[in-house]
Design an enzyme around this catalytic site. Structure first.
Site, short mmCIF file in Angstrom:
data_model
loop_
_atom_site.label_atom_id
_atom_site.label_comp_id
_atom_site.label_asym_id
_atom_site.label_seq_id
_atom_site.Cartn_x
_atom_site.Cartn_y
_atom_site.Cartn_z
N LYS A 54 0.84 -1.21 0.00
CA LYS A 54 0.00 0.00 0.00
C LYS A 54 0.87 1.26 0.00
O LYS A 54 0.56 2.24 -0.68
CB LYS A 54 -0.93 -0.02 1.22
CG LYS A 54 -1.72 1.26 1.45
CD LYS A 54 -2.73 1.57 0.35
CE LYS A 54 -3.43 2.90 0.64
NZ LYS A 54 -4.33 3.31 -0.43
N LYS B 225 0.47 11.64 5.49
CA LYS B 225 0.78 10.57 6.46
C LYS B 225 1.38 9.35 5.75
O LYS B 225 2.37 8.77 6.19
CB LYS B 225 -0.52 10.21 7.19
CG LYS B 225 -0.47 9.05 8.13
CD LYS B 225 -1.18 7.78 7.70
CE LYS B 225 -2.45 7.81 6.97
NZ LYS B 225 -3.03 6.55 6.58
P1 NAD Z 1 -11.64 9.30 7.77
O1 NAD Z 1 -10.88 10.31 8.56
O2 NAD Z 1 -12.74 9.78 6.87
O3 NAD Z 1 -12.27 8.18 8.73
C1 NAD Z 1 -11.67 7.67 9.88
C2 NAD Z 1 -12.77 7.27 10.85
O4 NAD Z 1 -12.19 6.66 12.00
C3 NAD Z 1 -13.61 8.46 11.35
O5 NAD Z 1 -14.98 8.14 11.23
C4 NAD Z 1 -13.21 8.60 12.81
O6 NAD Z 1 -14.28 9.07 13.63
C5 NAD Z 1 -12.83 7.17 13.14
N1 NAD Z 1 -11.91 7.08 14.27
C6 NAD Z 1 -10.70 7.70 14.40
N2 NAD Z 1 -10.14 7.35 15.57
C7 NAD Z 1 -10.99 6.49 16.17
C8 NAD Z 1 -10.98 5.80 17.40
N3 NAD Z 1 -9.97 5.92 18.27
N4 NAD Z 1 -12.03 5.00 17.70
C9 NAD Z 1 -13.07 4.87 16.84
N5 NAD Z 1 -13.14 5.51 15.66
C10 NAD Z 1 -12.12 6.32 15.34
O7 NAD Z 1 -10.54 8.50 6.94
P2 NAD Z 1 -10.76 7.58 5.62
O8 NAD Z 1 -10.55 8.42 4.41
O9 NAD Z 1 -11.98 6.75 5.78
O10 NAD Z 1 -9.44 6.65 5.73
C11 NAD Z 1 -9.34 5.55 6.62
C12 NAD Z 1 -8.05 4.81 6.31
O11 NAD Z 1 -8.10 4.34 4.94
C13 NAD Z 1 -6.78 5.67 6.39
O12 NAD Z 1 -5.71 4.89 6.88
C14 NAD Z 1 -6.55 6.10 4.97
O13 NAD Z 1 -5.19 6.42 4.73
C15 NAD Z 1 -7.01 4.86 4.21
N6 NAD Z 1 -7.49 5.05 2.82
C16 NAD Z 1 -8.28 6.12 2.48
C17 NAD Z 1 -8.72 6.27 1.16
C18 NAD Z 1 -9.58 7.42 0.72
O14 NAD Z 1 -9.67 7.66 -0.50
N7 NAD Z 1 -10.24 8.13 1.60
C19 NAD Z 1 -8.35 5.32 0.20
C20 NAD Z 1 -7.59 4.23 0.58
C21 NAD Z 1 -7.15 4.10 1.89
#
Ligand code: NAD
Length: 288
Positions: free
Chosen positions: A170, A238
């Site tokens: 990734k 990040k």
């Molecule tokens: P986001 O910030 O939209 O969602 C993260 C969620 O986790 C939020 O709803 C938050 O409330 C929750 N959260 C954070 N800390 C928490 C805790 N301690 N307990 C419970 N819930 C908690 O982020 P995202 O875009 O959904 O990304 C999530 C992961 O996927 C990341 O590692 C990101 O790098 C990866 N990712 C994102 C994408 C994208 O296009 N958005 C694509 C591939 C991978």
């Protein structure tokens, strides 16, 4: 089989919805309540803590921002580790440090819990459409057991190696994407400075050898001035930080990634972190 899901953000919420559509019985938890209420309204059970979710499921998925978040949710007070039973499987789909992922898998193994690291690519669109690319690290037997779960949210599903290998792949993916975003923004900015129609430039470039999914997905947003996050700029930064940390551990040089990381840091420093990665163009706008 009951499946737990913790982390219902831009990616996690549509992934959880697709799992419900495929017939999985979910129990979910998120720090903020809005997405939990949304799932609750379609009949999904809400857990009261990560520990509570772990006690109620056989497979548990986490989709959280960064390594410390996964460490806290899985190993912290009131965390998953307090509710696990032998035979349970944790699938962490967040993008985190491969080293931290392996460390968590080792702690879980002491309680008889198997772990897969299974980060995804395809963005918010892929999460909504259920067409994610999933890169998995862990044991083949566990990977095969979890295949129905993966198939409910993804299309390209590949076991790439042992624990941590999914995260490593990734980070390679993120290096490739981020450099593509920078090159796209640089090309678009040069075109605008030269007074040539940027929309026409994108149209013709994306029909030739310079074409990419990044350009197809993000250039139209830039042209429309839509900076809403599909993928938050601070999360892309990040991932570059994590890739550079991995390179450091391996005594490997990534000069272009280093520079790309600095450009993303400048953008984050300018307050663009919560916007989508396409907002990197605004850092170029600041350069004049
Ligand atoms: P986001 O910030 O939209 O969602 C993260 C969620 O986790 C939020 O709803 C938050 O409330 C929750 N959260 C954070 N800390 C928490 C805790 N301690 N307990 C419970 N819930 C908690 O982020 P995202 O875009 O959904 O990304 C999530 C992961 O996927 C990341 O590692 C990101 O790098 C990866 N990712 C994102 C994408 C994208 O296009 N958005 C694509 C591939 C991978």
């Amino acid at each position: 089989m009951k499946v737990g899901f913790i982390g219902l953000g831009i990616m996690g919420l549509p992934m959880a919805k697709n799992m419900v559509k495929s017939g999985f019985n979910l129990v979910v938890y998120n720090r903020s309540m809005k997405p939990v209420k949304e799932l609750n309204a379609i009949g999904v059970e809400a857990g009261s803590s990560p520990r509570d979710v772990a006690m109620k499921c056989d497979i548990l998925i986490t989709m959280l921002p960064d390594s410390p978040d996964v460490q806290e949710v899985v190993l912290g007070k009131g965390g998953v580790i307090e509710g696990v039973k032998p035979g349970m499987i944790l699938i962490d789909m967040s993008t985190i440090s491969p080293k931290v992922s392996v460390e968590i898998s080792e702690v879980l193994a002491e309680s008889g819990v198997e772990m897969l690291d299974a980060p995804v690519s395809g963005g918010q669109k892929g999460a909504i459409e259920g067409s994610l690319s999933i890169m998995v690290g862990g044991k083949k037997k566990i990977f095969e057991k979890c295949m129905p779960v993966f198939k409910s949210i993804g299309k390209t599903i590949v076991l790439v190696g042992g624990n941590g290998a999914g995260e490593t792949v990734k980070l390679c993916n993120q290096v490739i994407c981020a450099i593509n975003i920078v090159s796209m923004c640089e090309g678009m900015s040069l075109c605008r400075r030269a007074g040539v129609d940027v929309e026409k430039m994108i149209e013709v470039v994306n029909g030739g050898l310079g074409a990419s999914n990044i350009i197809a997905n993000l250039a139209p947003k830039i042209l429309e001035g839509d900076m809403a996050p599909g993928f938050k700029l601070r999360l892309q930064q990040k991932d570059l930080r994590l890739a550079l940390q991995l390179a450091e551990e391996l005594n490997f040089s990534m000069p272009v990634t280093g520079l790309t990381n600095q450009i993303f840091r400048i953008a984050e420093g300018k307050g663009l972190g919560e916007k989508g990665t396409q907002a990197l163009i605004e850092a170029y706008n600041l350069l004049g």
